[in-house]
Motif scaffolding. Structure first.
Motif, PDB file in Angstrom:
ATOM      1  N   GLU A 113       5.277  38.731  70.742  1.00 41.15           N
ATOM      2  CA  GLU A 113       5.213  39.824  71.218  1.00 41.15           C
ATOM      3  C   GLU A 113       5.065  41.091  70.315  1.00 41.15           C
ATOM      4  OE1 GLU A 113       7.100  42.660  74.679  1.00 41.15           O
ATOM      5  OE2 GLU A 113       7.877  40.534  74.644  1.00 41.15           O
ATOM      6  N   GLU A 114       6.162  41.154  69.617  1.00 44.49           N
ATOM      7  CA  GLU A 114       6.519  42.119  68.532  1.00 44.49           C
ATOM      8  C   GLU A 114       5.175  42.082  67.449  1.00 44.49           C
ATOM      9  OE1 GLU A 114       9.652  43.005  64.888  1.00 44.49           O
ATOM     10  OE2 GLU A 114      10.395  41.931  66.828  1.00 44.49           O
ATOM     11  N   LEU A 115       5.085  40.876  67.060  1.00 48.60           N
ATOM     12  CA  LEU A 115       3.849  40.751  65.822  1.00 48.60           C
ATOM     13  C   LEU A 115       2.627  41.543  66.806  1.00 48.60           C
ATOM     14  CD1 LEU A 115       5.112  37.577  64.217  1.00 48.60           C
ATOM     15  CD2 LEU A 115       5.093  39.848  63.462  1.00 48.60           C
ATOM     16  N   MET A 157       8.682  23.268  71.819  1.00 39.85           N
ATOM     17  CA  MET A 157       8.017  23.504  70.452  1.00 39.85           C
ATOM     18  C   MET A 157       9.087  23.987  69.580  1.00 39.85           C
ATOM     19  SD  MET A 157       4.606  25.552  69.688  1.00 39.85           S
ATOM     20  CE  MET A 157       4.758  26.631  68.379  1.00 39.85           C
ATOM     21  N   ASN A 158       8.872  22.987  68.423  1.00 40.67           N
ATOM     22  CA  ASN A 158       9.955  23.548  67.239  1.00 40.67           C
ATOM     23  C   ASN A 158       9.082  24.701  66.546  1.00 40.67           C
ATOM     24  OD1 ASN A 158       8.313  22.161  65.434  1.00 40.67           O
ATOM     25  ND2 ASN A 158       9.266  20.270  65.842  1.00 40.67           N
ATOM     26  N   ASN A 159      10.022  25.041  65.454  1.00 40.77           N
ATOM     27  CA  ASN A 159       9.645  25.991  64.346  1.00 40.77           C
ATOM     28  C   ASN A 159       8.740  25.545  63.433  1.00 40.77           C
ATOM     29  OD1 ASN A 159      10.912  28.006  65.737  1.00 40.77           O
ATOM     30  ND2 ASN A 159      12.976  27.807  64.443  1.00 40.77           N
ATOM     31  N   GLN A 160       8.432  23.879  63.190  1.00 41.89           N
ATOM     32  CA  GLN A 160       7.586  23.830  62.359  1.00 41.89           C
ATOM     33  C   GLN A 160       6.064  24.101  62.533  1.00 41.89           C
ATOM     34  OE1 GLN A 160       8.458  19.547  63.204  1.00 41.89           O
ATOM     35  NE2 GLN A 160       9.420  19.404  61.028  1.00 41.89           N
ATOM     36  N   LYS A 161       5.420  24.034  61.618  1.00 41.97           N
ATOM     37  CA  LYS A 161       4.070  24.486  61.655  1.00 41.97           C
ATOM     38  C   LYS A 161       3.201  23.552  62.443  1.00 41.97           C
ATOM     39  CE  LYS A 161      -0.046  26.130  59.051  1.00 41.97           C
ATOM     40  NZ  LYS A 161      -0.599  26.469  57.821  1.00 41.97           N
ATOM     41  N   THR A 162       2.418  23.770  63.404  1.00 42.08           N
ATOM     42  CA  THR A 162       1.592  22.924  64.243  1.00 42.08           C
ATOM     43  C   THR A 162       0.468  22.401  63.601  1.00 42.08           C
ATOM     44  OG1 THR A 162       0.480  24.756  65.201  1.00 42.08           O
ATOM     45  CG2 THR A 162       2.598  23.801  66.480  1.00 42.08           C
ATOM     46  N   GLY A 163      -0.035  21.304  63.996  1.00 42.06           N
ATOM     47  CA  GLY A 163      -1.267  20.662  63.201  1.00 42.06           C
ATOM     48  C   GLY A 163      -2.274  21.656  63.259  1.00 42.06           C
ATOM     49  N   GLU A 164      -3.472  21.150  62.429  1.00 43.28           N
ATOM     50  CA  GLU A 164      -4.754  21.717  62.275  1.00 43.28           C
ATOM     51  C   GLU A 164      -5.313  22.177  63.586  1.00 43.28           C
ATOM     52  OE1 GLU A 164      -8.645  20.163  60.880  1.00 43.28           O
ATOM     53  OE2 GLU A 164      -7.793  21.243  58.915  1.00 43.28           O
ATOM     54  N   ASP A 165      -6.006  23.395  63.906  1.00 47.40           N
ATOM     55  CA  ASP A 165      -6.604  23.661  65.117  1.00 47.40           C
ATOM     56  C   ASP A 165      -8.061  24.345  64.834  1.00 47.40           C
ATOM     57  OD1 ASP A 165      -6.568  26.362  64.069  1.00 47.40           O
ATOM     58  OD2 ASP A 165      -5.287  27.325  65.576  1.00 47.40           O
ATOM     59  N   HIS A 166      -8.684  24.700  65.757  1.00 46.31           N
ATOM     60  CA  HIS A 166     -10.195  24.988  65.780  1.00 46.31           C
ATOM     61  C   HIS A 166     -10.473  25.939  64.732  1.00 46.31           C
ATOM     62  CE1 HIS A 166     -14.201  25.665  67.280  1.00 46.31           C
ATOM     63  NE2 HIS A 166     -13.979  26.769  67.279  1.00 46.31           N
ATOM     64  N   VAL A 167      -9.611  27.179  64.501  1.00 50.61           N
ATOM     65  CA  VAL A 167      -9.655  28.080  63.863  1.00 50.61           C
ATOM     66  C   VAL A 167      -9.778  27.549  62.361  1.00 50.61           C
ATOM     67  CG1 VAL A 167      -8.946  30.423  62.910  1.00 50.61           C
ATOM     68  CG2 VAL A 167      -9.269  29.740  65.236  1.00 50.61           C
ATOM     69  N   ASP A 168      -8.602  26.749  61.914  1.00 52.98           N
ATOM     70  CA  ASP A 168      -8.570  26.076  60.511  1.00 52.98           C
ATOM     71  C   ASP A 168      -9.894  25.314  60.367  1.00 52.98           C
ATOM     72  OD1 ASP A 168      -5.695  26.904  60.114  1.00 52.98           O
ATOM     73  OD2 ASP A 168      -5.108  25.300  61.392  1.00 52.98           O
ATOM     74  N   ARG A 169     -10.354  24.513  61.247  1.00 56.14           N
ATOM     75  CA  ARG A 169     -11.632  23.848  60.889  1.00 56.14           C
ATOM     76  C   ARG A 169     -12.795  24.830  60.495  1.00 56.14           C
ATOM     77  NH1 ARG A 169      -8.930  20.816  64.651  1.00 56.14           N
ATOM     78  NH2 ARG A 169     -10.291  21.681  66.387  1.00 56.14           N
ATOM     79  N   LEU A 170     -12.816  25.923  61.325  1.00 56.93           N
ATOM     80  CA  LEU A 170     -13.907  26.979  61.097  1.00 56.93           C
ATOM     81  C   LEU A 170     -13.795  27.684  59.679  1.00 56.93           C
ATOM     82  CD1 LEU A 170     -14.118  28.979  64.271  1.00 56.93           C
ATOM     83  CD2 LEU A 170     -15.829  26.973  63.481  1.00 56.93           C
ATOM     84  N   ARG A 171     -12.544  27.849  59.432  1.00 54.52           N
ATOM     85  CA  ARG A 171     -12.344  28.565  58.009  1.00 54.52           C
ATOM     86  C   ARG A 171     -12.626  27.629  56.978  1.00 54.52           C
ATOM     87  NH1 ARG A 171      -6.747  31.104  57.209  1.00 54.52           N
ATOM     88  NH2 ARG A 171      -7.941  32.025  55.517  1.00 54.52           N
ATOM     89  N   ALA A 172     -12.085  26.547  57.055  1.00 54.44           N
ATOM     90  CA  ALA A 172     -12.642  25.363  56.170  1.00 54.44           C
ATOM     91  C   ALA A 172     -14.218  25.246  55.720  1.00 54.44           C
ATOM     92  CB  ALA A 172     -11.947  23.837  56.562  1.00 54.44           C
ATOM     93  N   PRO A 174      10.166  28.584  72.997  1.00 55.25           N
ATOM     94  CA  PRO A 174      11.380  29.091  73.170  1.00 55.25           C
ATOM     95  C   PRO A 174      11.397  30.662  73.271  1.00 55.25           C
ATOM     96  CG  PRO A 174      11.206  27.745  71.138  1.00 55.25           C
ATOM     97  CD  PRO A 174      10.036  27.873  71.713  1.00 55.25           C
ATOM     98  N   GLN A 175      12.101  31.322  74.079  1.00 52.35           N
ATOM     99  CA  GLN A 175      12.162  32.701  74.362  1.00 52.35           C
ATOM    100  C   GLN A 175      12.127  33.600  73.032  1.00 52.35           C
ATOM    101  OE1 GLN A 175      11.642  34.234  77.138  1.00 52.35           O
ATOM    102  NE2 GLN A 175      11.622  36.250  76.492  1.00 52.35           N
ATOM    103  N   ALA A 176      12.819  33.242  72.044  1.00 48.68           N
ATOM    104  CA  ALA A 176      12.781  34.052  70.746  1.00 48.68           C
ATOM    105  C   ALA A 176      11.633  34.021  70.022  1.00 48.68           C
ATOM    106  CB  ALA A 176      13.989  33.473  69.885  1.00 48.68           C
ATOM    107  N   ARG A 177      10.859  32.893  70.275  1.00 44.43           N
ATOM    108  CA  ARG A 177       9.519  33.007  69.502  1.00 44.43           C
ATOM    109  C   ARG A 177       8.541  33.784  70.126  1.00 44.43           C
ATOM    110  NH1 ARG A 177       8.850  31.341  64.714  1.00 44.43           N
ATOM    111  NH2 ARG A 177       7.008  30.066  64.889  1.00 44.43           N
TER     112      ARG A 177
END
Length: 175
Positions: free
Chosen positions: A156-158, A1-16, A148-151
């Motif tokens: 975890e921190e957040l 997985m890269n740092n780009q924003k992933t596509g719309e998910d279930h929560v995005d659809r509910l919020r819309a 990735p481990q850094a992500r």
């Protein structure tokens, strides 16, 4: 997985949908708590399946894992156990009966106070707790393999920060 924003998910659809129906309402909390809840629901069946393979339900695993984490001699009072597990004493009693019948825990007199009982992990209980936990951690680690481990460390921190923030907010409400 890269740092780009992933596509719309279930929560995005509910919020819309809510934005369309109640445009004045800020649904931002759903973007965090909704995803945390959804993740929990997604992984729960696999965790429960893992414990079932060891003849345990999640609550039973929690008891033997708590005793195992306590360190040698893997023994706690029932009060220490139910406070650690955040359940009622009645709920603990039911679990202890099942675990005792399975030979995973035993009740022994307290060395400090012969009138009190201690709950102690048997050697079979110690082995079962360790094997179930190792299997569960391997299964859960596999879920994050593509991240990735850094992500993972940032997440975890957040999440730790979110937990502290929510706990503080809830404590403030009770004042």
């Amino acid at each position: 997985m890269n740092n780009q924003k992933t596509g719309e998910d279930h929560v995005d659809r509910l919020r819309a949908q809510w934005a369309r129906e109640l445009p004045d309402l800020d649904t931002n909390p759903m973007s965090i708590l909704g995803r945390v809840y959804r993740l929990s629901m997604l992984v729960r069946p696999g965790i429960e399946e893992t414990f079932a393979a060891f003849g345990l339900d999640r609550g039973e695993f929690d008891v033997i894992a708590t005793l195992r984490r306590a360190g040698a001699p893997y023994r706690l009072t029932p009060t220490e156990l139910y406070k650690s597990l955040m359940i009622t004493s009645g709920g603990l009693t039911h679990r202890l009966k099942r675990l005792e019948k399975a030979g995973l825990v035993k009740r022994t007199p307290s060395p400090e106070d012969g009138r009190s009982m201690m709950v102690e992990l048997t050697s079979a209980g110690k082995t079962r707790a360790e094997e179930a936990f190792r299997t569960d951690m391997a299964s859960e680690l596999a879920l994050f393999a593509a991240m990735p481990q850094a992500r993972r460390e940032l997440l975890e921190e957040l999440l730790r920060e979110l937990t502290h923030t929510v706990m503080s907010s809830l404590a403030d409400r009770q004042k």
